[in-house]
Design an enzyme around this catalytic site. Structure first.
Site, short mmCIF file in Angstrom:
data_model
loop_
_atom_site.label_atom_id
_atom_site.label_comp_id
_atom_site.label_asym_id
_atom_site.label_seq_id
_atom_site.Cartn_x
_atom_site.Cartn_y
_atom_site.Cartn_z
CD1 TRP A 11 -16.16 -39.29 -3.23
CD2 TRP A 11 -15.27 -38.95 -5.07
NE1 TRP A 11 -15.37 -40.17 -3.18
CE2 TRP A 11 -14.73 -40.35 -4.46
CE3 TRP A 11 -14.82 -38.67 -6.45
CZ2 TRP A 11 -13.61 -41.08 -5.03
CZ3 TRP A 11 -14.12 -39.77 -7.05
CH2 TRP A 11 -13.40 -40.74 -6.44
CE LYS A 161 -7.65 -36.58 1.14
NZ LYS A 161 -8.23 -35.64 0.39
CG ASP A 214 -6.06 -39.07 -0.83
OD1 ASP A 214 -6.25 -38.23 -1.87
OD2 ASP A 214 -7.11 -39.30 -0.29
CB THR A 218 -5.21 -33.82 -1.01
OG1 THR A 218 -5.44 -34.98 -1.34
CG2 THR A 218 -6.16 -32.99 -0.71
NE ARG A 225 -13.29 -30.71 -2.80
CZ ARG A 225 -14.37 -31.29 -2.61
NH1 ARG A 225 -15.33 -31.02 -3.13
NH2 ARG A 225 -14.24 -32.61 -2.04
CB VAL A 249 -17.73 -30.64 1.84
CG1 VAL A 249 -17.08 -31.74 1.04
CG2 VAL A 249 -17.31 -30.74 3.49
CD GLU A 251 -15.75 -34.10 4.99
OE1 GLU A 251 -15.78 -33.79 6.18
OE2 GLU A 251 -16.59 -34.81 4.39
N1 LIG Z 1 -14.63 -34.25 -4.32
C1 LIG Z 1 -13.59 -35.10 -4.69
O1 LIG Z 1 -12.63 -35.20 -5.24
C2 LIG Z 1 -13.63 -36.14 -3.58
C3 LIG Z 1 -14.48 -35.95 -2.26
N2 LIG Z 1 -14.29 -37.02 -1.40
C4 LIG Z 1 -15.08 -36.89 -0.22
O2 LIG Z 1 -16.42 -37.37 -0.69
C5 LIG Z 1 -17.13 -36.21 0.40
C6 LIG Z 1 -18.32 -35.50 -0.40
O3 LIG Z 1 -17.62 -34.76 -1.00
P1 LIG Z 1 -18.01 -33.88 -2.46
O4 LIG Z 1 -19.26 -34.72 -3.22
O5 LIG Z 1 -16.93 -33.42 -3.25
O6 LIG Z 1 -18.94 -32.63 -1.84
P2 LIG Z 1 -19.78 -31.52 -2.41
O7 LIG Z 1 -19.79 -30.43 -1.63
O8 LIG Z 1 -19.54 -31.47 -3.85
O9 LIG Z 1 -21.12 -32.49 -2.28
C7 LIG Z 1 -21.78 -32.75 -0.92
C8 LIG Z 1 -23.07 -33.50 -1.40
O10 LIG Z 1 -23.58 -33.91 0.12
C9 LIG Z 1 -24.93 -33.46 -0.05
N3 LIG Z 1 -25.27 -33.22 1.26
C10 LIG Z 1 -24.69 -31.91 2.01
N4 LIG Z 1 -25.25 -31.63 3.32
C11 LIG Z 1 -26.08 -32.66 3.16
C12 LIG Z 1 -27.20 -32.86 4.23
N5 LIG Z 1 -27.08 -32.35 5.59
N6 LIG Z 1 -28.01 -34.02 4.18
C13 LIG Z 1 -27.95 -34.71 2.87
N7 LIG Z 1 -27.02 -34.40 1.94
C14 LIG Z 1 -26.07 -33.40 2.16
C15 LIG Z 1 -25.36 -32.52 -1.19
O11 LIG Z 1 -26.57 -32.55 -1.47
P3 LIG Z 1 -27.15 -31.58 -2.57
O12 LIG Z 1 -26.57 -31.91 -3.69
O13 LIG Z 1 -28.52 -32.16 -2.51
O14 LIG Z 1 -26.96 -30.17 -2.17
C16 LIG Z 1 -24.06 -33.06 -2.03
O15 LIG Z 1 -24.57 -34.08 -2.94
C17 LIG Z 1 -16.35 -35.48 1.26
O16 LIG Z 1 -16.11 -36.53 2.45
C18 LIG Z 1 -15.19 -35.71 0.42
O17 LIG Z 1 -13.93 -35.37 1.48
C19 LIG Z 1 -13.48 -38.16 -1.57
C20 LIG Z 1 -12.75 -38.21 -2.58
C21 LIG Z 1 -12.79 -37.28 -3.65
O1 LIG Z 2 -9.86 -36.21 -1.39
C1 LIG Z 2 -9.77 -35.69 -2.35
C2 LIG Z 2 -8.75 -36.46 -3.28
O2 LIG Z 2 -8.51 -37.66 -3.14
C3 LIG Z 2 -10.00 -34.51 -2.40
O3 LIG Z 2 -9.68 -33.49 -2.08
P1 LIG Z 2 -10.22 -32.11 -1.68
O4 LIG Z 2 -11.49 -32.36 -0.77
O5 LIG Z 2 -9.20 -31.39 -0.82
O6 LIG Z 2 -10.79 -31.21 -3.06
#
Ligand SMILES: NC(=O)C1=CN([C@@H]2O[C@H](COP(=O)(O)OP(=O)(O)OC[C@H]3O[C@@H](n4cnc5c(N)ncnc54)[C@H](OP(=O)(O)O)[C@@H]3O)[C@@H](O)[C@H]2O)C=CC1
Ligand SMILES: O=C(CO)COP(=O)(O)O
Length: 295
Positions: A11, A161, A214, A218, A225, A249, A251
């Site tokens: 994200w 969600k 959303d 999802t 995921r 992740v 969540e």
């Molecule tokens: N992916 C999606 O489509 C969407 C995701 N989200 C939300 O965004 C959030 C992040 O998701 P997403 O980016 O997909 O997850 P990812 O698993 O792809 O990435 C997680 C990120 O968090 C970092 N991280 C994990 N643990 C730690 C820690 N202990 N300390 C510091 N940094 C940490 C990782 O760092 P590193 O890279 O250094 O390992 C990485 O950059 C979640 O809450 C998710 O629900 C919201 C909307 C859409």
């Molecule tokens: O929040 C999301 C889309 O809006 C991403 O959902 P997932 O973390 O289930 O991939």
């Protein structure tokens, strides 16, 4: 204007891509990555605008270790409720940042589509309307932005969600049919509204992008995921193995436990989230379906 994304996961990278259409947007993470404008944490923290794209469960620890407020304006892009404390992200951030410097992103947004420049519509939620409009103006034309003051409503929707997406994945994994999935999503929407209303969320949030938008996304796509976690649980795979294979992740796994605890504490009727929390602790999904139908 200086802006940085904290967290270069799926994200974080998609948000950096989107915000780089109009500005130089920096990004940082624990590990150095070969991404344009990747900077170290110290440099990122000097930016005026910060976007947090870290998993909800690590946010508190990260803020305690790395953050000191010096006037930064914050957009929180994570979606989840902290397991153990049951704290919402706005409550966690309030310990570190004044409320009028805080905003929260919500709405349907698979990172894999945003990073291709495909259109979507999102909401910036803040009690500070000027801040919400400021962040909204940073987004590129392929993302339509709205603003709202219903921070708790957006947060509940974004977190809940994910749990319902696990439920939907289980439903499809068990091949219960389209009727069952639609019933589950519709009842899930009612359930998440009931939960959110308890904490002060506004009704209209549940029918808009943050809620229905959303949730429908999802809970009906293998791009999610959380939905995939549900599919694999229905196949009888172990949660531990599923999460290792996922490598990103999900969540809903942690948020379902948080909702379970909050619902017990405040006596809120949340049957779907309740069953998901039990399945994640080992209950047989087919028995959960029977119990939900009988409830
Ligand atoms: N992916 C999606 O489509 C969407 C995701 N989200 C939300 O965004 C959030 C992040 O998701 P997403 O980016 O997909 O997850 P990812 O698993 O792809 O990435 C997680 C990120 O968090 C970092 N991280 C994990 N643990 C730690 C820690 N202990 N300390 C510091 N940094 C940490 C990782 O760092 P590193 O890279 O250094 O390992 C990485 O950059 C979640 O809450 C998710 O629900 C919201 C909307 C859409
Ligand atoms: O929040 C999301 C889309 O809006 C991403 O959902 P997932 O973390 O289930 O991939």
């Amino acid at each position: 204007m200086s802006i940085a994304v904290i967290g270069a996961g799926k994200w974080g990278q998609a948000l950096q891509f989107a915000l780089s259409r109009n500005f130089t947007c920096k990004i940082t993470s624990r590990q150095q990555k070969s991404i344009e404008n990747f900077v170290n944490l110290e440099e990122a923290l000097t930016c005026q605008y910060l976007i947090f794209a870290l998993p909800a469960q690590v946010v508190r620890g990260w803020l305690e270790t790395h953050f000191s407020f010096s006037g930064q304006k914050i957009l929180v892009a994570a979606k989840g409720i902290e397991q153990g404390s049951g704290a919402f992200l706005n409550e966690i951030f309030a310990n570190f940042v004044p409320e009028d410097h805080l905003s929260f992103l919500s709405g349907p947004s698979f990172a894999s589509e945003v990073i291709q420049g495909l259109p979507t519509a999102l909401v910036i939620n803040s009690t500070n309307d000027i801040l919400a409009k400021e962040f909204a103006s940073f987004f590129p034309s392929f993302i339509k932005t709205y603003t709202s003051k219903d921070v708790i409503g957006a947060e509940v929707c974004g977190a809940y969600k994910n749990v319902l997406a696990i439920a939907s994945g289980i439903c499809d994994g068990l091949r219960l049919g389209n009727n069952a999935r639609a019933s589950l999503i519709a009842r899930g929407l009612v359930e998440m509204r009931r939960f959110g209303k308890y904490f002060g969320a506004q009704d209209e949030t549940f029918l808009g992008l943050s809620g229905a938008g959303d949730l429908f996304l999802t809970a009906s796509s293998t791009l999610s995921r959380n939905y995939r976690v549900g599919l694999f649980l229905a196949e009888g795979k172990k949660l531990e193995d599923i999460l290792i294979a996922l490598g990103e992740v999900a969540e809903g796994v942690f948020t379902s436990a948080a909702i379970f605890e909050l619902s017990l504490k405040h006596t809120i009727y949340t049957p779907i989230a309740h069953e998901i929390a039990l399945i994640l602790k080992g209950k047989e999904p087919r028995i959960s379906v029977k119990d939900l139908l009988a409830d």
